[in-house]
Design a protein around this motif. Structure first.
Motif, PDB file in Angstrom:
ATOM      1  N   LEU A 159      95.865 -60.812  70.842  1.00  0.00           N
ATOM      2  CA  LEU A 159      95.559 -60.424  72.219  1.00  0.00           C
ATOM      3  C   LEU A 159      95.198 -61.658  73.052  1.00  0.00           C
ATOM      4  CD1 LEU A 159      95.239 -57.939  74.055  1.00  0.00           C
ATOM      5  CD2 LEU A 159      92.796 -58.016  73.538  1.00  0.00           C
ATOM      6  N   LEU A 160      94.312 -62.505  72.511  1.00  0.00           N
ATOM      7  CA  LEU A 160      93.876 -63.672  73.272  1.00  0.00           C
ATOM      8  C   LEU A 160      94.936 -64.774  73.274  1.00  0.00           C
ATOM      9  CD1 LEU A 160      90.105 -63.822  72.156  1.00  0.00           C
ATOM     10  CD2 LEU A 160      91.077 -62.854  74.242  1.00  0.00           C
ATOM     11  N   GLY A 161      95.935 -64.594  72.424  1.00  0.00           N
ATOM     12  CA  GLY A 161      97.037 -65.561  72.427  1.00  0.00           C
ATOM     13  C   GLY A 161      98.039 -65.290  73.549  1.00  0.00           C
ATOM     14  N   VAL A 162      98.030 -64.057  74.059  1.00  0.00           N
ATOM     15  CA  VAL A 162      99.001 -63.698  75.104  1.00  0.00           C
ATOM     16  C   VAL A 162      98.854 -64.576  76.353  1.00  0.00           C
ATOM     17  CG1 VAL A 162      99.728 -61.864  76.693  1.00  0.00           C
ATOM     18  CG2 VAL A 162      99.389 -61.357  74.266  1.00  0.00           C
ATOM     19  N   HIS A 219      93.906 -75.724  74.578  1.00  0.00           N
ATOM     20  CA  HIS A 219      92.455 -75.922  74.562  1.00  0.00           C
ATOM     21  C   HIS A 219      91.719 -74.597  74.735  1.00  0.00           C
ATOM     22  CE1 HIS A 219      88.730 -78.177  75.153  1.00  0.00           C
ATOM     23  NE2 HIS A 219      88.476 -77.402  76.192  1.00  0.00           N
ATOM     24  N   TYR A 220      92.384 -73.650  75.387  1.00  0.00           N
ATOM     25  CA  TYR A 220      91.735 -72.374  75.721  1.00  0.00           C
ATOM     26  C   TYR A 220      92.099 -71.258  74.745  1.00  0.00           C
ATOM     27  CZ  TYR A 220      90.660 -75.045  79.820  1.00  0.00           C
ATOM     28  OH  TYR A 220      90.178 -76.036  80.643  1.00  0.00           O
ATOM     29  N   TYR A 221      92.603 -71.667  73.596  1.00  0.00           N
ATOM     30  CA  TYR A 221      92.973 -70.663  72.594  1.00  0.00           C
ATOM     31  C   TYR A 221      92.703 -71.243  71.217  1.00  0.00           C
ATOM     32  CZ  TYR A 221      96.005 -67.561  69.820  1.00  0.00           C
ATOM     33  OH  TYR A 221      96.488 -66.691  68.885  1.00  0.00           O
ATOM     34  N   ASP A 222      91.738 -70.643  70.490  1.00  0.00           N
ATOM     35  CA  ASP A 222      91.321 -71.215  69.213  1.00  0.00           C
ATOM     36  C   ASP A 222      91.356 -70.147  68.116  1.00  0.00           C
ATOM     37  OD1 ASP A 222      90.191 -72.466  67.071  1.00  0.00           O
ATOM     38  OD2 ASP A 222      88.392 -73.145  68.115  1.00  0.00           O
ATOM     39  N   HIS A 229      85.002 -67.145  62.875  1.00  0.00           N
ATOM     40  CA  HIS A 229      83.665 -66.923  63.431  1.00  0.00           C
ATOM     41  C   HIS A 229      83.587 -65.712  64.341  1.00  0.00           C
ATOM     42  CE1 HIS A 229      83.070 -70.858  61.743  1.00  0.00           C
ATOM     43  NE2 HIS A 229      83.927 -71.421  62.591  1.00  0.00           N
ATOM     44  N   GLU A 230      84.709 -65.053  64.474  1.00  0.00           N
ATOM     45  CA  GLU A 230      84.777 -63.893  65.370  1.00  0.00           C
ATOM     46  C   GLU A 230      84.238 -64.202  66.758  1.00  0.00           C
ATOM     47  OE1 GLU A 230      83.166 -60.532  63.268  1.00  0.00           O
ATOM     48  OE2 GLU A 230      84.433 -60.998  61.541  1.00  0.00           O
ATOM     49  N   GLU A 231      84.583 -65.404  67.233  1.00  0.00           N
ATOM     50  CA  GLU A 231      84.217 -65.791  68.602  1.00  0.00           C
ATOM     51  C   GLU A 231      85.398 -65.460  69.511  1.00  0.00           C
ATOM     52  OE1 GLU A 231      81.597 -69.675  67.181  1.00  0.00           O
ATOM     53  OE2 GLU A 231      83.338 -69.947  68.488  1.00  0.00           O
ATOM     54  N   TYR A 232      85.190 -64.492  70.344  1.00  0.00           N
ATOM     55  CA  TYR A 232      86.272 -64.072  71.232  1.00  0.00           C
ATOM     56  C   TYR A 232      86.052 -64.678  72.616  1.00  0.00           C
ATOM     57  CZ  TYR A 232      86.563 -60.689  67.436  1.00  0.00           C
ATOM     58  OH  TYR A 232      86.627 -60.104  66.200  1.00  0.00           O
ATOM     59  N   ALA A 233      86.766 -65.741  72.897  1.00  0.00           N
ATOM     60  CA  ALA A 233      86.551 -66.480  74.146  1.00  0.00           C
ATOM     61  C   ALA A 233      87.308 -65.822  75.295  1.00  0.00           C
ATOM     62  CB  ALA A 233      86.984 -67.929  73.963  1.00  0.00           C
ATOM     63  N   PHE A 234      86.717 -64.734  75.815  1.00  0.00           N
ATOM     64  CA  PHE A 234      87.391 -64.017  76.904  1.00  0.00           C
ATOM     65  C   PHE A 234      87.503 -64.873  78.156  1.00  0.00           C
ATOM     66  CE2 PHE A 234      85.824 -60.475  74.275  1.00  0.00           C
ATOM     67  CZ  PHE A 234      87.037 -59.849  74.045  1.00  0.00           C
ATOM     68  N   LEU A 235      86.477 -65.703  78.371  1.00  0.00           N
ATOM     69  CA  LEU A 235      86.496 -66.553  79.564  1.00  0.00           C
ATOM     70  C   LEU A 235      87.674 -67.531  79.502  1.00  0.00           C
ATOM     71  CD1 LEU A 235      84.843 -66.948  82.140  1.00  0.00           C
ATOM     72  CD2 LEU A 235      83.712 -68.875  80.996  1.00  0.00           C
ATOM     73  N   ASP A 236      87.854 -68.112  78.285  1.00  0.00           N
ATOM     74  CA  ASP A 236      88.983 -69.037  78.115  1.00  0.00           C
ATOM     75  C   ASP A 236      90.316 -68.315  78.368  1.00  0.00           C
ATOM     76  OD1 ASP A 236      87.309 -71.058  77.584  1.00  0.00           O
ATOM     77  OD2 ASP A 236      87.763 -71.232  75.434  1.00  0.00           O
ATOM     78  N   ALA A 238      90.726 -65.815  80.279  1.00  0.00           N
ATOM     79  CA  ALA A 238      90.819 -65.572  81.719  1.00  0.00           C
ATOM     80  C   ALA A 238      91.286 -66.837  82.430  1.00  0.00           C
ATOM     81  CB  ALA A 238      89.466 -65.115  82.271  1.00  0.00           C
ATOM     82  N   VAL A 239      90.795 -68.002  81.959  1.00  0.00           N
ATOM     83  CA  VAL A 239      91.236 -69.274  82.552  1.00  0.00           C
ATOM     84  C   VAL A 239      92.754 -69.420  82.368  1.00  0.00           C
ATOM     85  CG1 VAL A 239      91.133 -71.785  82.322  1.00  0.00           C
ATOM     86  CG2 VAL A 239      89.016 -70.437  82.283  1.00  0.00           C
ATOM     87  N   SER A 240      93.204 -69.107  81.152  1.00  0.00           N
ATOM     88  CA  SER A 240      94.643 -69.208  80.883  1.00  0.00           C
ATOM     89  C   SER A 240      95.439 -68.263  81.775  1.00  0.00           C
ATOM     90  CB  SER A 240      94.936 -68.866  79.415  1.00  0.00           C
ATOM     91  OG  SER A 240      94.424 -69.880  78.593  1.00  0.00           O
ATOM     92  N   LEU A 241      94.925 -67.050  81.890  1.00  0.00           N
ATOM     93  CA  LEU A 241      95.617 -66.061  82.716  1.00  0.00           C
ATOM     94  C   LEU A 241      95.690 -66.541  84.170  1.00  0.00           C
ATOM     95  CD1 LEU A 241      96.834 -63.465  81.707  1.00  0.00           C
ATOM     96  CD2 LEU A 241      94.807 -62.229  82.521  1.00  0.00           C
ATOM     97  N   GLY A 242      94.580 -67.122  84.616  1.00  0.00           N
ATOM     98  CA  GLY A 242      94.544 -67.668  85.976  1.00  0.00           C
ATOM     99  C   GLY A 242      95.564 -68.783  86.132  1.00  0.00           C
ATOM    100  N   ALA A 243      95.637 -69.661  85.112  1.00  0.00           N
ATOM    101  CA  ALA A 243      96.585 -70.775  85.170  1.00  0.00           C
ATOM    102  C   ALA A 243      98.023 -70.250  85.230  1.00  0.00           C
ATOM    103  CB  ALA A 243      96.400 -71.673  83.952  1.00  0.00           C
ATOM    104  N   PHE A 244      98.263 -69.186  84.458  1.00  0.00           N
ATOM    105  CA  PHE A 244      99.604 -68.583  84.472  1.00  0.00           C
ATOM    106  C   PHE A 244      99.944 -68.064  85.873  1.00  0.00           C
ATOM    107  CE2 PHE A 244     101.648 -64.314  84.232  1.00  0.00           C
ATOM    108  CZ  PHE A 244     102.952 -64.752  84.047  1.00  0.00           C
ATOM    109  N   LEU A 245      98.970 -67.389  86.486  1.00  0.00           N
ATOM    110  CA  LEU A 245      99.222 -66.848  87.825  1.00  0.00           C
ATOM    111  C   LEU A 245      99.460 -67.968  88.835  1.00  0.00           C
ATOM    112  CD1 LEU A 245      96.671 -63.886  87.872  1.00  0.00           C
ATOM    113  CD2 LEU A 245      99.167 -63.776  87.634  1.00  0.00           C
ATOM    114  N   VAL A 246      98.688 -69.061  88.686  1.00  0.00           N
ATOM    115  CA  VAL A 246      98.885 -70.207  89.588  1.00  0.00           C
ATOM    116  C   VAL A 246     100.303 -70.760  89.412  1.00  0.00           C
ATOM    117  CG1 VAL A 246      98.214 -72.606  90.039  1.00  0.00           C
ATOM    118  CG2 VAL A 246      96.454 -70.838  89.790  1.00  0.00           C
ATOM    119  N   LEU A 247     100.723 -70.912  88.152  1.00  0.00           N
ATOM    120  CA  LEU A 247     102.078 -71.427  87.894  1.00  0.00           C
ATOM    121  C   LEU A 247     103.137 -70.500  88.494  1.00  0.00           C
ATOM    122  CD1 LEU A 247     101.646 -72.585  84.174  1.00  0.00           C
ATOM    123  CD2 LEU A 247     102.104 -74.076  86.133  1.00  0.00           C
ATOM    124  N   LEU A 248     102.874 -69.211  88.385  1.00  0.00           N
ATOM    125  CA  LEU A 248     103.829 -68.231  88.919  1.00  0.00           C
ATOM    126  C   LEU A 248     103.900 -68.326  90.448  1.00  0.00           C
ATOM    127  CD1 LEU A 248     105.660 -66.123  87.678  1.00  0.00           C
ATOM    128  CD2 LEU A 248     103.893 -64.404  88.070  1.00  0.00           C
TER     129      LEU A 248
END
Lengths: 260, 334
Positions: A159-162, A219-222, A229-236, A238-248
């Motif tokens: 999911l977070l890789g998308v 950097h935003y996907y680990d 560690h079951e660390e789900y970096a939702f903020l990261d 979101a940053v990626s998703l934002g970057a995708f939208l900017v690129l689009l």
């Protein structure tokens, strides 16, 4: 108006199926090695210098989570799948402009914004196929070698890789609208995604260059942090998703202004 | 409201003007021929009309939508059909799938009727199509939503003579049904068969805009006479003959006078064969718009450049009688 989305989605069916098969085999090969590797994990970790372990994100290789997060996902997912989505994104516009298919498309009552959004949206097909295929192989393969993943953590890796893969596609789309040569756009996208992956690994080693790592999508996907560690970096994510939208938005802005 | 109105439409690529101040209009219900040799700038005009490329200067309106107004232009495209010169289809799809795809975008109420006239093999992948089949699929695609206005770029290219005839008859029936057609071609004969009016573009400039009949009348006739025996040159040639080529027992020339006087002249000689036909586009170009100071054709000659944009050129393309009034047509008698 979803005719383009439908048509493009169908166009991805065959290639997605083939690609999912290739990725599944690749992941299966990795998993098949795991039982042998597990016994040697300590030796491997000792043999690699620290910076190599950090570069590759290797941690607790003797566990299936550490192995998947350190070996399987960085290569199969972050590198290969990332490169594929960059490649696919790079073909979205440049191919059609080159073959003059875009002339016909744009002679229909559809805006350029809609064309680009529908073409990018059609990437849902390889995105879904690869994620489902890979998830199934990882979960099933782990069982075959007598291991198991936390299902939530495994699902979260995908999911977070998308958003990460979308950024790679976005890089390709920007290159695709910037040139009339599909070959150049595709090579550029493959090279850039690879370079960014490499930069992330290298820059992370040196605190002075940490800021460079922050500019790379991986950097935003680990996967290691998620699986181990079951660390789900939702903020990261979101940053990626934002970057995708900017690129689009960048790609659309260029596309609506340029000559076809 | 005209279907097309262009005003000083210009597209430059660096120093090269692909279209240079092109001004014309196409009225609703008209079949307009856009004639010019390959590379003259016909496709450039069409691509500006469709908003695929932006004019460097000037503007155009298509069905009332300004080409600079993307939203308005997109909206009127539901009323437009377009047959491009190069047909970019998805080659892996069958003809039927291609039409299904376009039907979802704009409708296909006339698909069945068109497929009776134009018959591409619908169940084969388009990638395996011959040029003619590809063109036929393109024609069906352009007309199947029953548009009010169709832009066709070299529509007969690849079609066999039978299908070309079929297309001509079809276009005539479309014209009778009130459709507007913009027919771009480099072949004069096909334009003269279907078009009411013609614009001639050469090196990016519109050099003439007039009724096809007037154009042909002023372009003269291409005449080939096979004589039974050699004749006296002085006796045979008249002032109405230009571009004369003399052979032992044959004469080729362009005749600029009226048909009756030509026939009266020819019967005075013993001929074994006479062929009178319309001139090729290239022949017309050779005579069209010669330089004002001499007989050099207007071309890319930089010496001709300063005339562009001068007041005398202002009505260029906007006045069909312009060329004849100024007497720049070499074959014309004062």
């Amino acid at each position: 108006m979803t005719a383009i989305l439908l048509n493009e989605s169908k166009g991805y069916q065959r290639s997605s199926l083939v690609l999912t098969g290739v990725f599944a085999m690749l992941a299966a090969v990795f998993l098949a090695v795991f039982p042998a590797m597990k016994d040697e994990a300590d030796a491997i970790e000792a043999a690699y210098p620290d910076y190599m372990l950090e570069l590759m994100g290797l941690e607790e290789l003797s566990t299936i989570e550490g192995f998947a997060g350190g070996y399987v996902y960085p290569f199969v997912w972050i590198l290969f799948a990332g490169m594929y989505f960059g490649y696919a994104g790079a073909g979205t516009v440049a191919d059609d402009v080159r073959t003059r298919k875009m002339d016909l498309t744009l002679s229909y009552p559809v805006s350029r914004e809609s064309v680009i959004v529908q073409k990018v949206a059609a990437l849902w097909v390889p995105m879904a196929a690869l994620n489902v295929g890979m998830l199934a192989v990882m979960a099933g393969g782990a069982r075959l070698v007598g291991e198991s993943f936390d299902p939530v953590a495994l699902a979260m890796v995908h999911l977070l890789g998308v958003p990460y893969l979308l950024v790679c596609a976005g890089i390709g789309v920007v290159l695709s609208v910037g040139t009339d040569r599909p070959g150049r756009a595709r090579t550029g996208a493959l090279g850039l995604v690879f370079l960014l992956w490499l930069l992330d690994g290298l820059a992370a080693l040196e605190p002075d260059y940490e800021w460079i790592a922050e500019l790379t999508p991986s950097h935003y996907y680990d996967p290691t942090a998620i699986l181990l560690h079951e660390e789900y970096a939702f903020l990261d994510a979101a940053v990626s998703l934002g970057a995708f939208l900017v690129l689009l938005v960048v790609a659309t802005t260029v596309f609506v202004r340029r000559d076809i | 409201m005209p279907a097309i109105q262009t005003t000083d439409l210009t597209k430059r690529y660096g120093d090269v003007a692909a279209n240079d101040g092109v001004t014309f209009s196409v009225e609703s219900g008209e079949v307009f021929g856009y004639l010019g040799p390959n590379g003259a700038g016909k496709t450039t005009t069409i691509r500006m009309l469709l908003g695929l490329i932006r004019p460097t200067s000037g503007t155009a309106e298509v069905l009332g939508a300004d080409v600079h107004d993307r939203r308005a232009l997109t909206a009127v495209k539901s009323e437009i059909g377009y047959l491009p010169d190069t047909l970019g289809f998805d080659d892996h799809l069958t003809g039927r799938q291609v039409l299904d795809y376009f039907a979802r975008m704009r409708g296909d109420e006339r698909r069945g009727e068109l497929l009776e006239l134009f018959t591409p093999p619908l169940d084969q992948p388009v990638g395996t199509y011959s040029a003619g089949n590809r063109r036929m699929l393109g024609i069906v695609q352009a007309f199947m939503h029953d548009p009010a206005f169709v832009i066709m770029d070299e529509p007969t290219s690849g079609l066999d003579p039978l299908k070309q005839d079929r297309l001509r008859l079809f276009l005539e029936s479309e014209r009778d049904a009130g459709k507007t057609i913009f027919f771009s071609s480099h072949v004069l004969s096909e334009v003269q068969q279907v078009c009411d009016r013609v614009g001639i573009i050469r090196d990016g400039e519109l050099v003439a805009l007039e009724d096809i009949d007037e154009l042909l009348a002023r372009s003269g006739k291409e005449v080939r006479v096979q004589l039974a025996e050699p004749v006296d040159e002085e006796d045979f040639l008249t002032d109405d003959m230009i571009d004369v080529e003399l052979f032992d027992d044959a004469v080729h020339f362009t005749y600029t006078g009226d048909a009756q006087s030509l026939l009266e002249h020819l019967v005075r000689f013993e001929t074994s064969d006479v062929d009178i036909g319309n001139p090729q586009l290239e022949t017309i170009f050779k005579h069209y718009y010669t330089g004002e100071s001499g007989d050099e054709p207007r071309g890319r000659d930089p010496a001709n450049e300063p005339r562009r944009g001068e007041p005398a050129d202002e009505p260029r393309g906007g006045d069909s009688a312009n060329a004849s009034r100024e007497g720049r047509f070499r074959g014309e008698r004062p």
